[in-house]
Design a protein around this motif. Sequence first.
Motif, PDB file in Angstrom:
ATOM      1  N   GLU A 243     -40.712   9.919 -89.411  1.00 47.11           N
ATOM      2  CA  GLU A 243     -40.795  11.349 -89.673  1.00 47.11           C
ATOM      3  C   GLU A 243     -40.731  12.091 -88.344  1.00 47.11           C
ATOM      4  O   GLU A 243     -41.189  11.587 -87.310  1.00 47.11           O
ATOM      5  N   THR A 244     -40.139  13.276 -88.325  1.00 45.31           N
ATOM      6  CA  THR A 244     -40.091  14.056 -87.089  1.00 45.31           C
ATOM      7  C   THR A 244     -41.489  14.550 -86.746  1.00 45.31           C
ATOM      8  O   THR A 244     -42.342  14.726 -87.620  1.00 45.31           O
ATOM      9  N   VAL A 245     -41.727  14.786 -85.460  1.00 48.72           N
ATOM     10  CA  VAL A 245     -43.045  15.280 -85.054  1.00 48.72           C
ATOM     11  C   VAL A 245     -43.291  16.676 -85.622  1.00 48.72           C
ATOM     12  O   VAL A 245     -44.437  17.042 -85.932  1.00 48.72           O
ATOM     13  N   GLU A 246     -42.240  17.449 -85.788  1.00 50.01           N
ATOM     14  CA  GLU A 246     -42.398  18.789 -86.376  1.00 50.01           C
ATOM     15  C   GLU A 246     -42.868  18.677 -87.829  1.00 50.01           C
ATOM     16  O   GLU A 246     -43.822  19.356 -88.235  1.00 50.01           O
ATOM     17  N   ASN A 247     -42.209  17.837 -88.607  1.00 49.00           N
ATOM     18  CA  ASN A 247     -42.583  17.697 -90.014  1.00 49.00           C
ATOM     19  C   ASN A 247     -43.967  17.070 -90.175  1.00 49.00           C
ATOM     20  O   ASN A 247     -44.694  17.393 -91.114  1.00 49.00           O
ATOM     21  N   THR A 248     -44.314  16.152 -89.264  1.00 48.68           N
ATOM     22  CA  THR A 248     -45.655  15.578 -89.333  1.00 48.68           C
ATOM     23  C   THR A 248     -46.708  16.663 -89.141  1.00 48.68           C
ATOM     24  O   THR A 248     -47.702  16.708 -89.870  1.00 48.68           O
ATOM     25  N   GLN A 249     -46.495  17.549 -88.194  1.00 46.80           N
ATOM     26  CA  GLN A 249     -47.438  18.649 -87.989  1.00 46.80           C
ATOM     27  C   GLN A 249     -47.507  19.569 -89.206  1.00 46.80           C
ATOM     28  O   GLN A 249     -48.589  20.032 -89.597  1.00 46.80           O
ATOM     29  N   LEU A 250     -46.358  19.845 -89.811  1.00 41.06           N
ATOM     30  CA  LEU A 250     -46.333  20.703 -90.997  1.00 41.06           C
ATOM     31  C   LEU A 250     -47.111  20.058 -92.143  1.00 41.06           C
ATOM     32  O   LEU A 250     -47.885  20.718 -92.852  1.00 41.06           O
ATOM     33  N   LYS A 251     -46.918  18.759 -92.322  1.00 40.97           N
ATOM     34  CA  LYS A 251     -47.652  18.041 -93.367  1.00 40.97           C
ATOM     35  C   LYS A 251     -49.145  17.990 -93.043  1.00 40.97           C
ATOM     36  O   LYS A 251     -49.986  18.071 -93.947  1.00 40.97           O
TER      37      LYS A 251
END
Length: 355
Positions: A243-251
């Motif tokens: 998973e991208t680090v951006e999407n991980t933060q969003l999740k």
Amino acid sequence: MKSIVYFSGLKNKKHSSPLNKIKKLINRCEPDKLFSRGDLIAIKTHFGELGNTAFIPPIYLRPVVEVLKGLKTNPFLTDTNTLYVGMRTNSVDHLHNVNWNGFGYSTLGIPAIIADGLRGENSIDVPINGRYLSAVKLASDIVNADGMVCISHFKGHEVSGFGGAIKNLSMGCASRQGKLEMHSVTRPKVHQDKCTACGRCLSACAHDAIVIKPKAFINENCTGCARCIAVCPEGAIGINWDETVENTQLKMAEYAYGVHKSLKGKIVYINILINISPACDCYPGNDAPICGDIGFLSSLDPVALDQASYDLVMNQFGGKDPFVEIYPYLTPEIQLKHAEEMGLGCRQYEIKHVE
């Protein structure tokens, strides 16, 4: 409207105990208005991986325990099992780790409960209707608690830039399946060179997603429960960290919101800004702190609390972001922005100093 964040620095002219400051900070959040006599209150913290020394010193939890006992509640320490294989992969080893790192009953006088079961299988889906997730998978004993004090070590992190209250709520309160959902978009993988075809993963899988041919193979039936990772004696099954680090933060922001929702907002937050290490306390070791010790903060708003903590660290660097210098591929504010959009809190805050 700005949220209130209470702050107490480490300078102390009268040489009184810093523990008294933590007690004052939690009381400023008026826990008596959130918690009732007999409530089972989770003290959510991070016990630190064995070998790490940067985690919150257990004695800093003493004033929190004293306040909760003074309210006639029933507090308990808690965390969840890890997605990766280590000393906190299952509850038996995790509880050994709790005691070896100093969080035992003799120090704090309350029990420790690993909130997601023996191998991280005790999970409850909490609907959130987020932008990315319709529901989050939380540890059952987090959801079943009557309230929480979330006490977080503010530090650097290679996926989120920094880890504070939002990370402690999200990664820290998710079941193993939830952790996998935040970190990965595909099913676990088998390292064929390590697999001995013992079949333990077959017994653990509830979805007929594993076959032996001649070694273990995970097929399209996989639902991402990640039980196979915990039971493999060879450590042959791992996570696809794709998973991208951006999407991980969003999740992460959506998972944090799910915890807030499940406990109906009955959470007091404390951030500890000492021994601010460049990486997570999940490592079995740690590097030198990135800056000097700053102090303690408390709030009823985890977004404002993390924003204030972030700003205090940057202030020590003349307004520069030390986390981005360590991890230049990251934008740590993604988690703060989306958490605010979710309604978890407000990035605008007012600091009130507590001596």
